[in-house]
Design an enzyme around this catalytic site. Structure first.
Site, PDB file in Angstrom:
ATOM      1  CG  ASP A 250     -21.103   1.043  49.108  1.00 57.17           C
ATOM      2  OD1 ASP A 250     -20.841   1.881  47.991  1.00 57.17           O
ATOM      3  OD2 ASP A 250     -22.373   0.935  49.287  1.00 57.17           O
ATOM      4  CD  GLU A 276     -23.025  -1.019  47.179  1.00 61.80           C
ATOM      5  OE1 GLU A 276     -24.132  -0.679  47.107  1.00 61.80           O
ATOM      6  OE2 GLU A 276     -22.797  -2.458  47.875  1.00 61.80           O
ATOM      7  CG  ASP A 328     -32.489   2.675  43.955  1.00 61.20           C
ATOM      8  OD1 ASP A 328     -31.844   2.635  45.211  1.00 61.20           O
ATOM      9  OD2 ASP A 328     -33.973   3.259  43.867  1.00 61.20           O
ATOM     10  CG  HIS A 355     -29.263   0.926  46.613  1.00 56.61           C
ATOM     11  ND1 HIS A 355     -30.604   2.152  46.506  1.00 56.61           N
ATOM     12  CD2 HIS A 355     -28.193   1.100  48.027  1.00 56.61           C
ATOM     13  CE1 HIS A 355     -30.314   2.943  47.469  1.00 56.61           C
ATOM     14  NE2 HIS A 355     -28.590   2.124  48.656  1.00 56.61           N
TER      15      HIS A 355
END
Length: 443
Positions: A250, A276, A328, A355
């Site tokens: 990420d 990510e 999210d 997430h």
């Protein structure tokens, strides 16, 4: 029976000084204090139930979200919950289309985070009044009723309401068996807790060792600040977890597009499943370029935690810009907008890997991904939900992890309710924790 006039809305600025331990640190957010704008809705109903909603922030700026919640409050106050959920699409559009407030959006940024906090509280209240955990409220809901919660404006070129209905109808097949599967085994998770960028090698090794003992098989490492440091840390983690376990990376939006491709070519030897947020979360075509370049290396692109709304997700899917879609629970417009994204992802056959972490994100998003598996995607292939082992102790109904999987929440509501004692201690700037810290800092 759903009902009761919403008589009061309160919102508080709750912050946890996570920056002191380097928790949550990455290439772009080096000193986050995990925080939330925390909304409580009260009604005049005799049941005394309250709706709790949050949106996640990183410290400074939470006070701005609190202002936005208060600016939107008049849309909710004195409304009957039955009327809201009876025309949830209309209510969602009313909140997101305020003729003045939408100028500082629309459907993005602070005003959308505030919308999410309010709507999360409405969903929590609705689920509590129905006596069901939110995932179960969604799973049991008639498909037409469920679709009536979604605003399809701006996405009908890729997903019409009729197409969405067909997806939900197909999802009825085997639904009971999938629910039983989740009750028994839970939803697979991966951990980000071991490898924050601000952690020392010793901390990283210790946390990796503990995670392996705990049965974790999927790990995510933060990268992007320094290439040689990334190579060293990725080698360290890969050696610790072995070649068979899954590793993700990420970059938290650190790179330009060509830089992302070059950097990942040098990290490819560690066999990451995905990179990510390799670049700006707004750069749809940039993500598409990176995605195309990394296919020969066997590396997917994952993004979504800072994707503003369903329209951006629509374009990411259209452009083949991601192989893993990350919803999210507090960035999009609550459950309503997340439902539209889950349905679009199903149409494009892109796995959803939410997430989570922060303050309460694990608690909330578990409900959405459980609904996705039981009623929409019907698949666990290349699917997993993020887990971060921070701050769960401040919630009344924290997530339960068993065998590296999310176990189904049983309590009614959206798992959003925080302990009053925790709120009082961490309220900014007057809570006990912050009074001490600010005094020590001389502020």
């Amino acid at each position: 029976m759903v009902g009761g006039r919403i008589s009061r809305l309160s919102v508080r600025d709750v912050r946890f000084p996570t920056s002191l331990g380097g928790h949550g640190s990455d290439a772009m957010h080096t000193d986050p204090d995990y925080s939330a704008a925390y909304v409580v809705l009260e009604t005049d109903a005799e049941d005394g139930l309250r709706g709790h909603g949050i949106t996640f922030t990183l410290g400074r700026g939470t006070e701005v979200v609190v202002c936005a919640v208060n600016a939107l409050a008049h849309h909710v106050l004195n409304k009957d919950l039955e009327d809201i959920v009876g025309d949830f699409r209309g209510f969602y559009r009313q909140l997101t289309s305020d003729g003045q407030l939408r100028w500082i959006g629309p459907e993005k940024g602070v005003v959308h985070l505030a919308t999410a906090a309010i709507l999360n509280a409405v969903w929590d209240l609705w689920a509590k009044q129905e006596g069901k955990p939110l995932w179960k409220l969604l799973v049991d809901m008639d498909p037409r009723t469920l679709l009536s919660c979604i605003d399809f404006r701006y996405i009908t070129d890729v997903l019409t309401e009729e197409e969405a209905y067909e997806i939900l109808q197909e999802g009825q097949v085997g639904k009971k068996e999938r629910e039983e599967q989740m009750l028994t085994l839970g939803y697979p998770a991966y951990t980000t807790s071991c490898a924050w960028l601000g952690y020392s090698d010793d901390t990283l090794k210790q946390l990796c060792t503990e995670a392996l003992k705990g049965g974790w098989t999927r790990f995510k490492v933060k990268v992007g600040a320094d290439l040689q440091d990334d190579i060293r840390r990725c080698r360290l983690i890969r050696n610790m977890i072995g070649p068979e376990k899954t590793l993700m990376m990420d970059a938290n939006q650190r790179w330009d597009v060509p830089e992302a491709v070059e950097w990942m070519a040098k990290l490819a030897e560690f066999k990451p499943l995905w990179i990510e947020e390799p670049t700006s979360p707004d750069d749809i075509l940039g993500h598409a370029t990176i995605s195309k370049a990394l296919i020969p290396l066997g590396i997917g692109v994952a993004t979504g935690e800072q994707c503003h709304n369903r329209v951006m997700f629509k374009q990411l899917l259209q452009a083949k810009a991601l192989q893993f879609l990350q919803i999210d629970s507090c960035r999009l417009g609550s459950v309503n907008e997340n439902l539209s994204v889950l349905l679009m992802a199903k149409k494009f056959e892109i796995p959803v890997c939410p997430h989570a972490g922060g303050v309460g994100l694990c608690e909330l998003v578990q409900h959405l991904i459980l609904f996705d598996f039981i009623s929409v995607s019907a698949s666990l292939t290349n699917r997993m939900c993020e887990y971060v082992d921070h701050l769960h102790e401040h919630f009344k109904y924290p997530v339960t992890i068993k065998n590296a999987s999310y176990m189904l929440p049983k309590e009614a509501g959206y798992s959003t309710e925080m302990k009053e004692e925790s709120i009082k201690k961490h309220q900014y700037p007057d809570g006990e924790v912050w009074k001490k810290l600010l005094t020590a800092q001389g502020n």
